[in-house]
Write an enzyme that holds these catalytic residues in place. Sequence first.
Site, PDB file in Angstrom:
ATOM      1  N   HIS A  82      43.302  41.067  40.565  1.00  0.00           N
ATOM      2  CA  HIS A  82      42.866  39.847  40.833  1.00  0.00           C
ATOM      3  C   HIS A  82      42.389  39.132  39.822  1.00  0.00           C
ATOM      4  O   HIS A  82      41.809  39.896  38.857  1.00  0.00           O
ATOM      5  CB  HIS A  82      41.982  39.741  42.149  1.00  0.00           C
ATOM      6  CG  HIS A  82      40.610  40.128  42.202  1.00  0.00           C
ATOM      7  ND1 HIS A  82      40.474  41.556  41.920  1.00  0.00           N
ATOM      8  CD2 HIS A  82      39.455  39.756  42.306  1.00  0.00           C
ATOM      9  CE1 HIS A  82      39.067  41.844  41.963  1.00  0.00           C
ATOM     10  NE2 HIS A  82      38.501  40.606  42.124  1.00  0.00           N
ATOM     11  N   HIS A  84      39.051  37.619  38.968  1.00  0.00           N
ATOM     12  CA  HIS A  84      37.760  37.370  38.790  1.00  0.00           C
ATOM     13  C   HIS A  84      37.449  37.959  37.583  1.00  0.00           C
ATOM     14  O   HIS A  84      38.165  38.384  36.735  1.00  0.00           O
ATOM     15  CB  HIS A  84      36.727  38.206  39.813  1.00  0.00           C
ATOM     16  CG  HIS A  84      36.800  37.487  41.265  1.00  0.00           C
ATOM     17  ND1 HIS A  84      36.734  38.134  42.268  1.00  0.00           N
ATOM     18  CD2 HIS A  84      36.594  35.993  41.443  1.00  0.00           C
ATOM     19  CE1 HIS A  84      36.421  36.873  43.417  1.00  0.00           C
ATOM     20  NE2 HIS A  84      36.542  35.948  42.969  1.00  0.00           N
ATOM     21  N   ASP A  86      35.337  39.736  36.076  1.00  0.00           N
ATOM     22  CA  ASP A  86      35.015  41.106  35.454  1.00  0.00           C
ATOM     23  C   ASP A  86      36.310  41.753  35.718  1.00  0.00           C
ATOM     24  O   ASP A  86      36.252  43.227  35.340  1.00  0.00           O
ATOM     25  CB  ASP A  86      34.006  41.519  36.329  1.00  0.00           C
ATOM     26  CG  ASP A  86      34.222  41.476  37.891  1.00  0.00           C
ATOM     27  OD1 ASP A  86      34.864  40.608  38.359  1.00  0.00           O
ATOM     28  OD2 ASP A  86      33.823  42.263  38.688  1.00  0.00           O
ATOM     29  N   HIS A  87      37.381  41.453  36.055  1.00  0.00           N
ATOM     30  CA  HIS A  87      38.537  42.014  36.198  1.00  0.00           C
ATOM     31  C   HIS A  87      39.836  41.949  35.071  1.00  0.00           C
ATOM     32  O   HIS A  87      40.411  42.708  34.575  1.00  0.00           O
ATOM     33  CB  HIS A  87      39.270  41.840  37.377  1.00  0.00           C
ATOM     34  CG  HIS A  87      38.350  42.527  38.423  1.00  0.00           C
ATOM     35  ND1 HIS A  87      38.751  43.743  39.240  1.00  0.00           N
ATOM     36  CD2 HIS A  87      37.159  42.282  39.164  1.00  0.00           C
ATOM     37  CE1 HIS A  87      37.958  43.875  39.990  1.00  0.00           C
ATOM     38  NE2 HIS A  87      36.930  43.079  39.970  1.00  0.00           N
TER      39      HIS A  87
END
Length: 293
Positions: A82, A84, A86-87
Amino acid sequence: MNAEYEKLVAEAPYGRVERLSPLVRRVLAQNPSPFTFLGTGTYIVGNGIVAVIDPGPADPAHLDAVAAALEGEVVSHHLVTHTHMDHSPGARPLQARLGGVIAGCAPLALSDDGPRADAGFDPHYAPDQVLADGESVSGPGWTLTAVHTPGHTSNHLCFALEEEGALFSGDHVMGWSTSVVAPPDGDMAAYMASLQKLLERPDTRYFPTHGAPVEEPQRLVRAMIGHRRQRENQILALLGAGPRAIPALVEQMYAAIDPRLWPAAGRSVLAHLIDLQARGRVLPDGEMWVMRP
């Protein structure tokens, strides 16, 4: 941060490659927080020709560590659960260095007005290939199949590693805490349906992006479903005693957790309230919420 957490951060294997199974390695990004635990775990699947799952933040030290771990190997895919922050932001710079196709979840450009440590959604994510539920990518000795699990975000995917009966569970099921479900994109009804979907799968091990591998996944998922039902019942009991605003609900429901997490907990409470409203149980009344007559 408490002393135990500080000790875990101090001892975390940042920048090092951890072998977790014959097909799975992990490199931990140094972005610890109350929302990411010790940091983002970037996974490498396969040997020789590999896939990278959740490249993580666009942090030069982390990207260098991932690239070093892949020296002499070929990256066929960078898979994203996904979008976000931090990804997914590490996907494009890693692709520029290592090649491969960026694939996985659909793009999602929303302004997240909730209190998230990862600063919302990645507006620059542009995959080369969007994977639908049940679609797979593969390499020598490995197959990764997309499992659509909306709830934490509407575009969230997990990835099933068919050869090991394992599931890369992203943020839908984490190895240290429950996920934040933050409206408007986060949806509690979808989140619960996705948990039920995972409960019915045969996976024997989860590799979450945050936290340790989960060795008894069905047991954990059942507990997570029970936990959310318990939170729902808490809300109904509190509203049954009289109208309340979300901050008052959070203060009573989450008294035992770090107050820094209360704003995010409020987003999950809002998600529960929206779900309960859709089911005809509660109603908003200005800043307050009340039981439906």
